[in-house]
Design a protein around this motif. Structure first.
Motif, PDB file in Angstrom:
ATOM      1  N   ALA A   1      26.638 -48.706  52.697  1.00 47.05           N
ATOM      2  CA  ALA A   1      25.887 -47.506  53.162  1.00 47.05           C
ATOM      3  C   ALA A   1      26.016 -46.402  51.790  1.00 47.05           C
ATOM      4  CB  ALA A   1      26.971 -46.750  54.232  1.00 47.05           C
ATOM      5  N   LEU A   2      24.672 -46.312  51.280  1.00 44.50           N
ATOM      6  CA  LEU A   2      24.611 -45.149  50.178  1.00 44.50           C
ATOM      7  C   LEU A   2      24.805 -43.954  50.963  1.00 44.50           C
ATOM      8  CD1 LEU A   2      21.340 -47.111  48.845  1.00 44.50           C
ATOM      9  CD2 LEU A   2      23.453 -47.273  47.922  1.00 44.50           C
ATOM     10  N   SER A   3      25.590 -43.015  49.915  1.00 45.31           N
ATOM     11  CA  SER A   3      25.712 -41.692  50.574  1.00 45.31           C
ATOM     12  C   SER A   3      25.615 -40.696  49.453  1.00 45.31           C
ATOM     13  CB  SER A   3      27.093 -41.714  51.149  1.00 45.31           C
ATOM     14  OG  SER A   3      27.470 -40.355  51.591  1.00 45.31           O
ATOM     15  N   PHE A   4      25.210 -39.583  49.693  1.00 43.12           N
ATOM     16  CA  PHE A   4      24.927 -38.404  48.536  1.00 43.12           C
ATOM     17  C   PHE A   4      26.588 -38.128  48.429  1.00 43.12           C
ATOM     18  CE2 PHE A   4      21.279 -37.278  51.120  1.00 43.12           C
ATOM     19  CZ  PHE A   4      20.285 -37.774  50.375  1.00 43.12           C
ATOM     20  N   TYR A   5      27.756 -38.274  49.128  1.00 52.97           N
ATOM     21  CA  TYR A   5      28.941 -37.707  48.744  1.00 52.97           C
ATOM     22  C   TYR A   5      29.960 -38.853  49.103  1.00 52.97           C
ATOM     23  CZ  TYR A   5      27.506 -36.428  53.428  1.00 52.97           C
ATOM     24  OH  TYR A   5      27.394 -36.347  54.929  1.00 52.97           O
ATOM     25  N   GLU A   6      31.543 -38.747  48.818  1.00 54.11           N
ATOM     26  CA  GLU A   6      32.249 -39.517  49.205  1.00 54.11           C
ATOM     27  C   GLU A   6      32.554 -39.445  50.767  1.00 54.11           C
ATOM     28  OE1 GLU A   6      35.485 -40.584  46.633  1.00 54.11           O
ATOM     29  OE2 GLU A   6      35.022 -38.879  45.331  1.00 54.11           O
TER      30      GLU A   6
ATOM     31  N   ILE B   1      31.127 -51.284  57.629  1.00 54.59           N
ATOM     32  CA  ILE B   1      30.299 -50.425  56.700  1.00 54.59           C
ATOM     33  C   ILE B   1      31.284 -49.775  55.783  1.00 54.59           C
ATOM     34  CG2 ILE B   1      29.163 -48.250  56.703  1.00 54.59           C
ATOM     35  CD1 ILE B   1      28.256 -48.655  59.732  1.00 54.59           C
ATOM     36  N   TYR B   2      30.788 -50.033  54.295  1.00 52.66           N
ATOM     37  CA  TYR B   2      31.586 -49.635  53.153  1.00 52.66           C
ATOM     38  C   TYR B   2      30.473 -48.610  52.435  1.00 52.66           C
ATOM     39  CZ  TYR B   2      34.522 -53.526  54.586  1.00 52.66           C
ATOM     40  OH  TYR B   2      35.403 -54.182  55.282  1.00 52.66           O
ATOM     41  N   VAL B   3      31.082 -47.451  52.191  1.00 52.18           N
ATOM     42  CA  VAL B   3      30.368 -46.289  51.628  1.00 52.18           C
ATOM     43  C   VAL B   3      30.343 -46.445  50.160  1.00 52.18           C
ATOM     44  CG1 VAL B   3      29.916 -43.835  51.376  1.00 52.18           C
ATOM     45  CG2 VAL B   3      30.725 -44.858  53.575  1.00 52.18           C
ATOM     46  N   ILE B   4      29.158 -46.414  49.551  1.00 55.95           N
ATOM     47  CA  ILE B   4      29.071 -46.500  48.177  1.00 55.95           C
ATOM     48  C   ILE B   4      28.250 -45.357  47.639  1.00 55.95           C
ATOM     49  CG2 ILE B   4      29.423 -48.942  47.819  1.00 55.95           C
ATOM     50  CD1 ILE B   4      26.376 -49.365  47.614  1.00 55.95           C
ATOM     51  N   PRO B   5      28.310 -45.027  46.344  1.00 56.16           N
ATOM     52  CA  PRO B   5      27.437 -43.806  45.533  1.00 56.16           C
ATOM     53  C   PRO B   5      25.959 -44.590  45.654  1.00 56.16           C
ATOM     54  CG  PRO B   5      29.340 -44.218  44.324  1.00 56.16           C
ATOM     55  CD  PRO B   5      29.352 -45.237  45.303  1.00 56.16           C
ATOM     56  N   PRO B   6      24.918 -43.712  45.160  1.00 54.32           N
ATOM     57  CA  PRO B   6      23.322 -44.009  45.572  1.00 54.32           C
ATOM     58  C   PRO B   6      23.388 -44.776  44.139  1.00 54.32           C
ATOM     59  CG  PRO B   6      23.596 -41.592  45.706  1.00 54.32           C
ATOM     60  CD  PRO B   6      25.096 -42.076  45.461  1.00 54.32           C
TER      61      PRO B   6
ATOM     62  N   ARG C   1      27.756 -36.496  39.857  1.00 56.31           N
ATOM     63  CA  ARG C   1      27.878 -37.542  38.953  1.00 56.31           C
ATOM     64  C   ARG C   1      29.104 -38.330  38.710  1.00 56.31           C
ATOM     65  NH1 ARG C   1      24.634 -35.515  33.257  1.00 56.31           N
ATOM     66  NH2 ARG C   1      22.571 -35.101  34.213  1.00 56.31           N
ATOM     67  N   LEU C   2      30.251 -37.488  39.341  1.00 54.78           N
ATOM     68  CA  LEU C   2      31.382 -38.328  39.376  1.00 54.78           C
ATOM     69  C   LEU C   2      31.523 -39.175  40.229  1.00 54.78           C
ATOM     70  CD1 LEU C   2      33.955 -35.158  38.861  1.00 54.78           C
ATOM     71  CD2 LEU C   2      33.656 -37.075  37.282  1.00 54.78           C
ATOM     72  N   TRP C   3      30.795 -38.942  41.430  1.00 54.33           N
ATOM     73  CA  TRP C   3      30.894 -39.817  42.594  1.00 54.33           C
ATOM     74  C   TRP C   3      30.028 -40.993  42.132  1.00 54.33           C
ATOM     75  CZ3 TRP C   3      31.974 -42.649  46.428  1.00 54.33           C
ATOM     76  CH2 TRP C   3      31.280 -43.014  47.247  1.00 54.33           C
ATOM     77  N   GLN C   4      28.780 -40.597  41.586  1.00 52.96           N
ATOM     78  CA  GLN C   4      27.733 -41.909  41.334  1.00 52.96           C
ATOM     79  C   GLN C   4      28.441 -42.603  40.222  1.00 52.96           C
ATOM     80  OE1 GLN C   4      25.608 -42.990  38.866  1.00 52.96           O
ATOM     81  NE2 GLN C   4      24.574 -44.240  40.283  1.00 52.96           N
ATOM     82  N   HIS C   5      29.198 -42.309  39.379  1.00 50.38           N
ATOM     83  CA  HIS C   5      29.911 -43.071  38.506  1.00 50.38           C
ATOM     84  C   HIS C   5      30.827 -43.950  38.890  1.00 50.38           C
ATOM     85  CE1 HIS C   5      28.472 -39.960  35.053  1.00 50.38           C
ATOM     86  NE2 HIS C   5      27.459 -40.765  35.411  1.00 50.38           N
TER      87      HIS C   5
END
Length: 362
Positions: free
Chosen positions: A173-178, A187-192, A343-347
Motif C-alpha cells: 500500500a503506497l502511502s503519503f506518510y509512515e 498489507i505492507y505500507v511503503i513510500p510512494p 523525502r525522508l519517508w520516500q527515501h
C-alpha cells in the motif's frame, strides 16, 4: 531475478509507478522480462510506457472507468454495468495472459492495480509470487480513516481493489506518510514510487499556477476562472482526445497535451498545483515542496480519499472545483513546508522493496 509487470494502462499514476519500479529493479540487478498492459478495447500501449519502459509489452482489453457525457462526473453505474457486460471478454484474456507468462518464465510478478492479474490468478493456479502495488490497498488497512459518506462508491472501489489482488501474495500500500503494516490482511505500507527524474529536479518558484485534470470536461471551470482572473497565470495539462500539443485560450492561460517531461518541468517551476486528486501528481508536488489544492472528480471515491489524506499529511487544501482557486491563492502564503519529512519517508522505498522481494521468494 526475472520479473514481469501487470500495469493498468488507463491512468498516468499506475504507469509512472511501473516506470519508477523498473528503475529500482534495474539498479538492484534484476531483469524485467515483460509487461502486460490492460487497456480499453481498441487502444494500444500508452505513449508514456512506450517512451520510458524498455521492455516487450502486450496490451489486453481490460475494465476501465467511464465518464458521463453530460456532466463532469465519473459514471459509477455505467462503469459497473458496461464492464460487467464485457466480463466474458475479460475472462477470455486470462488464457492469453497465461501463455505470455509461460513464455516469459518470471520469478516474481508485480501488479500495478490491473484487474487482469486477479482474473488470471482466479483461473490459473501458479506458484509464482505476486506483489500488488497501489495506494488503493491502503483503503483496506485497519488503521486508515475513511470518509463516512459515499458508502456505495466505497463498496464499488473495494470490489475493484479486491479483484485486482485476487491470489496476491502480498499487497503493498503506497502511502503519503509512515504507517504500521496490517499483516492480518497481508498489507505492507511503503513510500510512494517516484521516478528518478523527479528526484533530481531543482525546485524554483515562478509566477504561475500549475493545473492538471484527469477528465477533460473539467476544463470549462478552469477557463471560466482564468477569464475572471486575468492577473493570475495558469499552465494546465489535460488528456483531451483531440488536444493540440499547445493551446492558448486566454493570454494568462495555456493548455498543454499531457506530456510527462513537460509536466514535471512545470511542477518544478510553479507556485503550486491545483488538480483533481490523482495520487502520483500529489506525491510529486510533495517531494518538490509545492502546495496543492485538490478536488476529486465528482463521484470518484478514490480521488476523494486522496484529497482528504493529502490534506491530512499537510500537502495543502481540499476544494470542490477549479472555481475555488481564489482560496488557494489566499492559502499559499500560509503553507507550512513538509517536503523534508516526505523525502525522508520516500527515501526508504528501495530498501522496503528489497525486503518484500526477499520475503516472497524466500
Amino acid at each position: 531475478m526475472r520479473i514481469l509487470f501487470f500495469i493498468q494502462g488507463e491512468g498516468r499514476g499506475h504507469q509512472t509507478q511501473a516506470i519508477a519500479m523498473a528503475e529500482i529493479l534495474q539498479k538492484a540487478g534484476h531483469e524485467l522480462v515483460g509487461a502486460i498492459v490492460g487497456t480499453t478495447q481498441g487502444r494500444g500501449i500508452p505513449v508514456l510506457l512506450e517512451k520510458h519502459l524498455s521492455v516487450e509489452m502486450r496490451a489486453f482489453p481490460s475494465p476501465a472507468l467511464l465518464y458521463s457525457e453530460k456532466s463532469k462526473s465519473l459514471a459509477v453505474w455505467k462503469t459497473f454495468w458496461e464492464n460487467l457486460k464485457q466480463g466474458s471478454v475479460y475472462m477470455q484474456q486470462a488464457g492469453k495472459v497465461e501463455a505470455y507468462i509461460q513464455e516469459k518464465r518470471p520469478d516474481v510478478i508485480i501488479n500495478f492495480y490491473e484487474m487482469l492479474c486477479g482474473l488470471w490468478r482466479l483461473r490459473y493456479k501458479t506458484s509464482i509470487p505476486v506483489l500488488s502495488i497501489a495506494h488503493q490497498y491502503l483503503l483496506q488497512h485497519s488503521q486508515f480513516r475513511l470518509p463516512t459518506s459515499s458508502f456505495l462508491h466505497h463498496r464499488i472501489v473495494n470490489t475493484v481493489t479486491r479483484l485486482s489482488a485476487l491470489g496476491t501474495t502480498r499487497k503493498l500500500a503506497l502511502s503519503f506518510y509512515e504507517m504500521p503494516d496490517d499483516t492480518k490482511q497481508d498489507i505492507y505500507v511503503i513510500p510512494p514510487l517516484l521516478r528518478a527524474e523527479v528526484k533530481v529536479l531543482v525546485p524554483q518558484k515562478e509566477d504561475f499556477i500549475l493545473a492538471y485534470m484527469t477528465h477533460y470536461k473539467l476544463e470549462d471551470d478552469l477557463r471560466d476562472w482564468c477569464r475572471r482572473h486575468p492577473e493570475t497565470n495558469v499552465v494546465a495539462f489535460w488528456a483531451h482526445p483531440q488536444a493540440q500539443k499547445l493551446e492558448t485560450p486566454l493570454p494568462n492561460y495555456s493548455l498543454h497535451r499531457v506530456d510527462a517531461h513537460l509536466f514535471l518541468d512545470a511542477m518544478r517551476r510553479c507556485r503550486g498545483l491545483v488538480s483533481t486528486s490523482g495520487f502520483e501528481a500529489i506525491c510529486e508536488a510533495m517531494y518538490l515542496g509545492k502546495p496543492v489544492m485538490l478536488f476529486p472528480t465528482p463521484q470518484h471515491f478514490e480521488q476523494a480519499v486522496n484529497a482528504i489524506d493529502a490534506a491530512r499529511a499537510g500537502a495543502g487544501i481540499q476544494a470542490t472545483s477549479f472555481l475555488e482557486m481564489d482560496r488557494f491563492l489566499d492559502y499559499l502564503p500560509t503553507h507550512q513546508p513538509i517536503e523534508d519529512t516526505f523525502r525522508l519517508w520516500q527515501h526508504q522505498l528501495e530498501e522496503k522493496i528489497r525486503q518484500q522481494l526477499v520475503a516472497v521468494t524466500g
